[in-house]
Write a protein that holds these residues in place. Sequence first.
Motif, short mmCIF file in Angstrom:
data_model
loop_
_atom_site.label_atom_id
_atom_site.label_comp_id
_atom_site.label_asym_id
_atom_site.label_seq_id
_atom_site.Cartn_x
_atom_site.Cartn_y
_atom_site.Cartn_z
N PRO A 12 87.88 42.06 36.51
CA PRO A 12 86.79 42.27 35.55
C PRO A 12 86.73 41.21 34.46
O PRO A 12 85.65 40.91 33.96
CB PRO A 12 87.08 43.66 34.97
CG PRO A 12 88.53 43.90 35.24
CD PRO A 12 88.83 43.19 36.51
N PHE A 67 88.90 43.64 28.42
CA PHE A 67 88.74 43.30 29.83
C PHE A 67 90.10 43.12 30.51
O PHE A 67 90.27 43.47 31.68
CB PHE A 67 87.89 42.05 29.96
CG PHE A 67 86.54 42.21 29.35
CD1 PHE A 67 85.53 42.90 30.01
CD2 PHE A 67 86.28 41.73 28.07
CE1 PHE A 67 84.29 43.08 29.43
CE2 PHE A 67 85.04 41.90 27.48
CZ PHE A 67 84.04 42.58 28.16
N GLY A 83 79.89 42.55 25.37
CA GLY A 83 80.64 41.60 26.18
C GLY A 83 81.26 40.50 25.35
O GLY A 83 81.24 40.51 24.12
N GLU A 107 81.86 43.31 41.44
CA GLU A 107 83.29 43.58 41.42
C GLU A 107 83.69 44.27 42.72
O GLU A 107 83.22 45.37 43.03
CB GLU A 107 83.67 44.46 40.22
CG GLU A 107 85.17 44.65 40.10
CD GLU A 107 85.55 45.43 38.84
OE1 GLU A 107 86.52 46.22 38.91
OE2 GLU A 107 84.86 45.26 37.81
N GLU A 123 83.44 38.91 33.79
CA GLU A 123 82.79 38.94 32.47
C GLU A 123 82.62 37.54 31.91
O GLU A 123 81.55 37.17 31.41
CB GLU A 123 83.61 39.80 31.51
CG GLU A 123 83.11 39.80 30.07
CD GLU A 123 81.73 40.43 29.91
OE1 GLU A 123 81.04 40.12 28.92
OE2 GLU A 123 81.34 41.23 30.78
N SER A 147 79.87 35.75 34.05
CA SER A 147 78.50 36.24 33.86
C SER A 147 77.94 35.80 32.51
O SER A 147 76.74 35.54 32.38
CB SER A 147 78.45 37.76 34.00
OG SER A 147 79.22 38.39 33.00
N THR A 148 78.80 35.72 31.50
CA THR A 148 78.36 35.24 30.19
C THR A 148 78.10 33.74 30.22
O THR A 148 77.10 33.25 29.67
CB THR A 148 79.40 35.57 29.11
OG1 THR A 148 79.61 36.97 29.07
CG2 THR A 148 78.96 35.08 27.74
#
Length: 251
Positions: free
Chosen positions: A79, A201, A2, A97, A83, A86-87
């Motif tokens: 997405p 992404f 990621g 999603e 991403e 979430s990080t």
Amino acid sequence: MGVNAVTAARWVERWEDQQQRYAVDREESFTVIADVVEHVTRGQAAPLVLDLGSGPGSLAARLAGRLPGAEVLAVDGDPLLLELGSTYYGAALRYVEAMIGAPGWLGALALDRPVDAAVSTTALHYLDRATLFRVYRELAGVLRPGGVLVNGDHIHPDSPKLSQLAADLGRRHAERHPGPARDDWESWWSGAASDPELARFLAQRGSHRHPRCEGNDLTVSRHLDLLREAGFAHAGVVWQHGLSHVLAAVR
């Protein structure tokens, strides 16, 4: 692999900056939404809360901080934003999603119990009237009795004269309280496209973009009518500044 934490922090912070350009008193509206959710979930040990069209999770993270023990789902169709969020925000949120309003979108959430609250900010205006009504009806079907849908968005008053007045008041307020000027919507995305770490992404967005939506220009009363028709027992405005409104609908 990621996005790394430093990159995620940079782009989420820039996202926060550019979002301030498009919402009058964004933080106050977030606080109002969290107040409504906290009121409705009082006494619930582990409330289930959905943030629809969450982006990286700006509001969802604030809700998780306000409601310890809550399960907060950040739901978005992009997405890259998921991403980054979430990080940056980590395990405080569950990221899902899903394209809001697309056929079967609720199934992607894998809900295993009734929802206590669903929130959204500056996202549902992308849906055409028929799709919005279907989403309202679907949400009424998954919310528990007494659960709430809270929608913060740019919504016009019913009177054209009052709509013009509200728009002018919002413009004046923004001029008196200018936010960070580094990014607008277009420059944020063009800047992200130039970051090689985000390339994978961004490439995924081609097949994950929301189907073309007509949008809607529904006034406040038309939103409230749709909410009642969709199965909500009570619906009304709980906050307004300029064209920025927060609507609450109780199941």
